[in-house]
Scaffold this motif. Structure first.
Motif, PDB file in Angstrom:
ATOM      1  N   ILE A  91       0.804  -1.221   0.000  1.00  7.95           N
ATOM      2  CA  ILE A  91       0.000   0.000   0.000  1.00  7.95           C
ATOM      3  C   ILE A  91       0.837   1.272   0.000  1.00  7.95           C
ATOM      4  N   ALA A  92       2.166   1.146   0.289  1.00  2.86           N
ATOM      5  CA  ALA A  92       2.991   2.350   0.315  1.00  2.86           C
ATOM      6  C   ALA A  92       4.470   1.993   0.238  1.00  2.86           C
TER       7      ALA A  92
ATOM      8  N   LEU B 254       6.726   9.697   2.289  1.00  4.24           N
ATOM      9  CA  LEU B 254       5.873   8.825   1.491  1.00  4.24           C
ATOM     10  C   LEU B 254       6.260   9.015   0.034  1.00  4.24           C
ATOM     11  N   GLU B 255       6.887   8.014  -0.565  1.00  2.69           N
ATOM     12  CA  GLU B 255       7.304   8.087  -1.969  1.00  2.69           C
ATOM     13  C   GLU B 255       6.196   7.639  -2.905  1.00  2.69           C
TER      14      GLU B 255
ATOM     15  N   THR C 200      -1.250  14.228  -2.620  1.00  2.00           N
ATOM     16  CA  THR C 200      -0.693  15.168  -3.585  1.00  2.00           C
ATOM     17  C   THR C 200       0.510  15.898  -2.994  1.00  2.00           C
ATOM     18  N   LYS C 201       0.573  16.003  -1.678  1.00  2.00           N
ATOM     19  CA  LYS C 201       1.726  16.594  -0.985  1.00  2.00           C
ATOM     20  C   LYS C 201       2.233  15.528  -0.014  1.00  2.00           C
ATOM     21  N   PRO C 202       3.230  14.757  -0.447  1.00  2.00           N
ATOM     22  CA  PRO C 202       3.700  13.642   0.393  1.00  2.00           C
ATOM     23  C   PRO C 202       4.081  14.099   1.801  1.00  2.00           C
TER      24      PRO C 202
ATOM     25  N   ARG D 280       0.633   5.261  12.023  1.00  2.00           N
ATOM     26  CA  ARG D 280      -0.617   5.893  12.479  1.00  2.00           C
ATOM     27  C   ARG D 280      -1.307   6.614  11.314  1.00  2.00           C
ATOM     28  N   TRP D 281      -0.537   7.380  10.539  1.00  2.00           N
ATOM     29  CA  TRP D 281      -1.109   8.122   9.409  1.00  2.00           C
ATOM     30  C   TRP D 281      -1.674   7.161   8.371  1.00  2.00           C
ATOM     31  N   ILE D 282      -0.914   6.129   8.036  1.00  2.00           N
ATOM     32  CA  ILE D 282      -1.377   5.138   7.051  1.00  2.00           C
ATOM     33  C   ILE D 282      -2.649   4.459   7.548  1.00  2.00           C
ATOM     34  N   GLY D 283      -2.704   4.116   8.823  1.00  2.00           N
ATOM     35  CA  GLY D 283      -3.902   3.505   9.397  1.00  2.00           C
ATOM     36  C   GLY D 283      -5.121   4.394   9.242  1.00  2.00           C
ATOM     37  N   ARG D 284      -4.946   5.701   9.469  1.00  2.00           N
ATOM     38  CA  ARG D 284      -6.061   6.645   9.303  1.00  2.00           C
ATOM     39  C   ARG D 284      -6.492   6.722   7.835  1.00  2.00           C
ATOM     40  N   GLN D 285      -5.518   6.727   6.915  1.00  2.00           N
ATOM     41  CA  GLN D 285      -5.848   6.790   5.491  1.00  2.00           C
ATOM     42  C   GLN D 285      -6.629   5.554   5.066  1.00  2.00           C
ATOM     43  N   ILE D 286      -6.211   4.399   5.538  1.00  2.00           N
ATOM     44  CA  ILE D 286      -6.906   3.151   5.207  1.00  2.00           C
ATOM     45  C   ILE D 286      -8.340   3.192   5.734  1.00  2.00           C
TER      46      ILE D 286
END
Length: 83
Positions: A28-29, A48-49, A58-60, A71-77
């Motif tokens: 996923i990333a 985040l590449e 749009t702004k990594p 934590r951030w990835i979990g929120r995005q998911i």
């Protein structure tokens, strides 16, 4: 469950330390640690590449450590799944 797998990334700079990020066995990333001195105050942070399925931006974003990235990835998911 989010899992990180170490990987070297061919960035063309000192920023080679990376992590493939998996959720439920799917990529996923891709994160890269900013190790090039040209990054100034961002030196040592994770960037985040690439992101997939709601984990793109749009702004990594930059993360102080992998726990913050997780934590951030979990929120995005969670947001992507609820849409």
């Amino acid at each position: 469950m989010i899992e990180f797998q170490p990987v070297k990334v061919a960035t063309g700079s000192a920023d080679e330390e990376g992590r493939l990020v998996f959720h439920e066995g799917k990529l996923i990333a891709v994160l890269v640690r900013l190790d090039d001195a040209n990054h100034g105050p961002a030196l040592g942070q994770w960037s985040l590449e690439a992101g997939f399925n709601g984990v793109d931006s749009t702004k990594p974003p930059l993360f102080a450590n992998l726990a913050a990235a997780e934590r951030w990835i979990g929120r995005q998911i969670a947001e992507f799944i609820s849409v």
